[in-house]
Scaffold this motif. Sequence first.
Motif, PDB file in Angstrom:
ATOM      1  N   SER A  47     -17.948  72.984  -2.717  1.00 34.83           N
ATOM      2  CA  SER A  47     -18.554  71.847  -2.040  1.00 34.83           C
ATOM      3  C   SER A  47     -20.068  71.975  -2.126  1.00 34.83           C
ATOM      4  O   SER A  47     -20.594  72.994  -2.611  1.00 34.83           O
ATOM      5  CB  SER A  47     -18.126  71.816  -0.563  1.00 34.83           C
ATOM      6  N   ALA A  48     -20.775  70.965  -1.642  1.00 28.80           N
ATOM      7  CA  ALA A  48     -22.239  71.045  -1.605  1.00 28.80           C
ATOM      8  C   ALA A  48     -22.689  72.225  -0.747  1.00 28.80           C
ATOM      9  O   ALA A  48     -23.664  72.915  -1.071  1.00 28.80           O
ATOM     10  CB  ALA A  48     -22.823  69.739  -1.065  1.00 28.80           C
ATOM     11  N   ALA A  49     -21.961  72.480   0.350  1.00 27.47           N
ATOM     12  CA  ALA A  49     -22.306  73.615   1.220  1.00 27.47           C
ATOM     13  C   ALA A  49     -22.108  74.933   0.494  1.00 27.47           C
ATOM     14  O   ALA A  49     -22.913  75.865   0.641  1.00 27.47           O
ATOM     15  CB  ALA A  49     -21.455  73.574   2.495  1.00 27.47           C
ATOM     16  N   VAL A  50     -21.047  75.029  -0.304  1.00 31.30           N
ATOM     17  CA  VAL A  50     -20.804  76.252  -1.070  1.00 31.30           C
ATOM     18  C   VAL A  50     -21.934  76.474  -2.076  1.00 31.30           C
ATOM     19  O   VAL A  50     -22.458  77.590  -2.205  1.00 31.30           O
ATOM     20  CB  VAL A  50     -19.441  76.184  -1.793  1.00 31.30           C
ATOM     21  N   GLU A  51     -22.333  75.424  -2.785  1.00 37.97           N
ATOM     22  CA  GLU A  51     -23.439  75.558  -3.741  1.00 37.97           C
ATOM     23  C   GLU A  51     -24.711  76.030  -3.033  1.00 37.97           C
ATOM     24  O   GLU A  51     -25.430  76.909  -3.529  1.00 37.97           O
ATOM     25  CB  GLU A  51     -23.697  74.216  -4.441  1.00 37.97           C
ATOM     26  N   ASN A  52     -24.973  75.478  -1.852  1.00 39.44           N
ATOM     27  CA  ASN A  52     -26.180  75.862  -1.114  1.00 39.44           C
ATOM     28  C   ASN A  52     -26.129  77.306  -0.650  1.00 39.44           C
ATOM     29  O   ASN A  52     -27.124  78.035  -0.718  1.00 39.44           O
ATOM     30  CB  ASN A  52     -26.375  74.929   0.093  1.00 39.44           C
ATOM     31  N   ILE A  53     -24.963  77.740  -0.173  1.00 48.34           N
ATOM     32  CA  ILE A  53     -24.840  79.109   0.317  1.00 48.34           C
ATOM     33  C   ILE A  53     -24.866  80.113  -0.828  1.00 48.34           C
ATOM     34  O   ILE A  53     -25.464  81.193  -0.702  1.00 48.34           O
ATOM     35  CB  ILE A  53     -23.552  79.269   1.162  1.00 48.34           C
ATOM     36  N   VAL A  54     -24.258  79.776  -1.946  1.00 48.41           N
ATOM     37  CA  VAL A  54     -24.336  80.662  -3.112  1.00 48.41           C
ATOM     38  C   VAL A  54     -25.792  80.822  -3.545  1.00 48.41           C
ATOM     39  O   VAL A  54     -26.236  81.928  -3.858  1.00 48.41           O
ATOM     40  CB  VAL A  54     -23.469  80.125  -4.269  1.00 48.41           C
ATOM     41  N   GLU A  55     -26.528  79.728  -3.547  1.00 54.87           N
ATOM     42  CA  GLU A  55     -27.952  79.813  -3.890  1.00 54.87           C
ATOM     43  C   GLU A  55     -28.721  80.645  -2.865  1.00 54.87           C
ATOM     44  O   GLU A  55     -29.602  81.446  -3.220  1.00 54.87           O
ATOM     45  CB  GLU A  55     -28.555  78.408  -3.976  1.00 54.87           C
ATOM     46  N   ALA A  56     -28.377  80.481  -1.588  1.00 51.30           N
ATOM     47  CA  ALA A  56     -29.042  81.269  -0.540  1.00 51.30           C
ATOM     48  C   ALA A  56     -28.704  82.746  -0.674  1.00 51.30           C
ATOM     49  O   ALA A  56     -29.585  83.610  -0.618  1.00 51.30           O
ATOM     50  CB  ALA A  56     -28.632  80.757   0.839  1.00 51.30           C
ATOM     51  N   LYS A 108     -19.565  75.731   7.066  1.00 50.71           N
ATOM     52  CA  LYS A 108     -18.934  74.763   6.167  1.00 50.71           C
ATOM     53  C   LYS A 108     -18.542  75.423   4.845  1.00 50.71           C
ATOM     54  O   LYS A 108     -17.464  75.145   4.297  1.00 50.71           O
ATOM     55  CB  LYS A 108     -19.879  73.589   5.917  1.00 50.71           C
ATOM     56  N   ALA A 109     -19.405  76.290   4.346  1.00 48.07           N
ATOM     57  CA  ALA A 109     -19.099  76.979   3.087  1.00 48.07           C
ATOM     58  C   ALA A 109     -17.923  77.935   3.268  1.00 48.07           C
ATOM     59  O   ALA A 109     -17.064  78.048   2.386  1.00 48.07           O
ATOM     60  CB  ALA A 109     -20.325  77.740   2.598  1.00 48.07           C
ATOM     61  N   ARG A 110     -17.889  78.628   4.393  1.00 50.08           N
ATOM     62  CA  ARG A 110     -16.767  79.541   4.643  1.00 50.08           C
ATOM     63  C   ARG A 110     -15.440  78.794   4.656  1.00 50.08           C
ATOM     64  O   ARG A 110     -14.439  79.265   4.109  1.00 50.08           O
ATOM     65  CB  ARG A 110     -16.958  80.246   5.987  1.00 50.08           C
ATOM     66  N   LEU A 111     -15.417  77.628   5.275  1.00 47.81           N
ATOM     67  CA  LEU A 111     -14.196  76.838   5.337  1.00 47.81           C
ATOM     68  C   LEU A 111     -13.781  76.361   3.948  1.00 47.81           C
ATOM     69  O   LEU A 111     -12.598  76.318   3.619  1.00 47.81           O
ATOM     70  CB  LEU A 111     -14.393  75.639   6.273  1.00 47.81           C
ATOM     71  N   ALA A 112     -14.762  75.998   3.119  1.00 50.48           N
ATOM     72  CA  ALA A 112     -14.444  75.509   1.773  1.00 50.48           C
ATOM     73  C   ALA A 112     -13.896  76.621   0.886  1.00 50.48           C
ATOM     74  O   ALA A 112     -12.898  76.430   0.181  1.00 50.48           O
ATOM     75  CB  ALA A 112     -15.685  74.887   1.130  1.00 50.48           C
ATOM     76  N   VAL A 113     -14.520  77.801   0.925  1.00 50.97           N
ATOM     77  CA  VAL A 113     -14.042  78.885   0.053  1.00 50.97           C
ATOM     78  C   VAL A 113     -12.711  79.439   0.541  1.00 50.97           C
ATOM     79  O   VAL A 113     -11.983  80.077  -0.223  1.00 50.97           O
ATOM     80  CB  VAL A 113     -15.085  80.017  -0.081  1.00 50.97           C
ATOM     81  N   ALA A 114     -12.371  79.193   1.801  1.00 51.84           N
ATOM     82  CA  ALA A 114     -11.043  79.587   2.281  1.00 51.84           C
ATOM     83  C   ALA A 114      -9.963  78.841   1.497  1.00 51.84           C
ATOM     84  O   ALA A 114      -8.849  79.349   1.318  1.00 51.84           O
ATOM     85  CB  ALA A 114     -10.903  79.302   3.775  1.00 51.84           C
ATOM     86  N   ASP A 115     -10.307  77.649   1.019  1.00 51.67           N
ATOM     87  CA  ASP A 115      -9.396  76.860   0.181  1.00 51.67           C
ATOM     88  C   ASP A 115      -9.757  76.965  -1.296  1.00 51.67           C
ATOM     89  O   ASP A 115      -9.210  76.236  -2.126  1.00 51.67           O
ATOM     90  CB  ASP A 115      -9.440  75.385   0.605  1.00 51.67           C
ATOM     91  N   HIS A 116     -10.691  77.865  -1.616  1.00 49.86           N
ATOM     92  CA  HIS A 116     -11.132  78.095  -2.997  1.00 49.86           C
ATOM     93  C   HIS A 116     -11.673  76.825  -3.652  1.00 49.86           C
ATOM     94  O   HIS A 116     -11.426  76.557  -4.832  1.00 49.86           O
ATOM     95  CB  HIS A 116     -10.003  78.694  -3.836  1.00 49.86           C
ATOM     96  N   THR A 117     -12.395  76.023  -2.880  1.00 52.03           N
ATOM     97  CA  THR A 117     -13.002  74.803  -3.399  1.00 52.03           C
ATOM     98  C   THR A 117     -14.521  74.940  -3.407  1.00 52.03           C
ATOM     99  O   THR A 117     -15.090  75.732  -2.656  1.00 52.03           O
ATOM    100  CB  THR A 117     -12.603  73.580  -2.555  1.00 52.03           C
TER     101      THR A 117
END
Length: 379
Positions: free
Chosen positions: A227-236, A216-225
Amino acid sequence: MKRVIIAPAKYVQGEGVLSFLGEYVKVLGQRPVAIASPSVMEKVENTVVESLCQYPQGIRLERFNRECCRSEIERLQAICQAAGADVLIGIGGGKAIDTAKAVAYYCRIPVVVVPTIASTDAPTSAVSVIYTEEGIFSEYLFFPRNPDLVLVDTRIIAKAPERLQVAGMGDALATFFEARACYRAGRTTNAGGVTSQSAYALAELCYQTLLADGLKARLAVADHTVSAAVENIVEANTFLSGVGFESGGLAAAHAIHNGLTCLDVCRARYHGEKVAFGTLAQLLLENAALDEIREVMFFCQSVGLPVTLGELGVSDVSEASLMPVAEAACAKGETIHNMPFPVSVEAVLSAMLSADRLGRLYSEQGGRVKALRMAACLL
């Protein structure tokens, strides 16, 4: 045996937090110097300067020359000392951050870490990976304390290339499996004690977060947005992996990464991409359950991490070409010796070859499944 956990003094993450940099830096020093590559500085300079505008003398910005090597550390150390810097800010990717940590250590001043990508767990750790000027792994440089501040602006990180975020997942992927190996073996970690329950739990949470939110995070950063998944993966990628590896321990995955830097063709690949393959090789080395290996393999394929040596640019997958990699991975003092059993060069070579063969098998099967699904859609 004592248990030790180490971590940065303060960790701040969220959209737009770079604008608060001055607020956090002012308690650490009054004569800041920041280092970043020209491309990174171009993106963040206005925000950094504006945030630190309350300093009468402003902030001195210095160029990072892209390699964390002894000559670059010494060059920047001389600049900071001449400027009378009392706090150093490292902005950018893993190598810029590692260089900043080393320079601050030799200058005996606080260090602030501002990652602009989430491709490694370097930001939180009390260690720098030193390379030669040619980019070959040289040594680890350990520090007596972790960074004084880690400031992670997810708005900036989401604008970075998707591949960098994915590489960070590759680095984070090893965290749990290496901590597990050290836990089982009772090895001393970078923190100076055996793996604690807390560090082990953080490492396990890191892995579970990758499985839950990686795609989910990969899909969001592909659009440079963001999301909650991006925040979680950045923290991970940054905090959980950083504290997890340092207080949980390193083992075969990172040692195999270090061995792969011996191959010219691998140097263009990101740290986390090589670590991901090293993780698969570690699982083969310890004869992990096939279900677990399959889970890791499928995760790598879903987010775009390499599962074969060919995907790392290695065309000659032979015992002769990979023997130097295995030998380097098993060098005296390497983290591969934290595995809960004796490790030989021959065993590492076999694990790498088996991991590559298994990766090709799953890739071929995945390709056939995609072809069948496409054919079904056309009928």
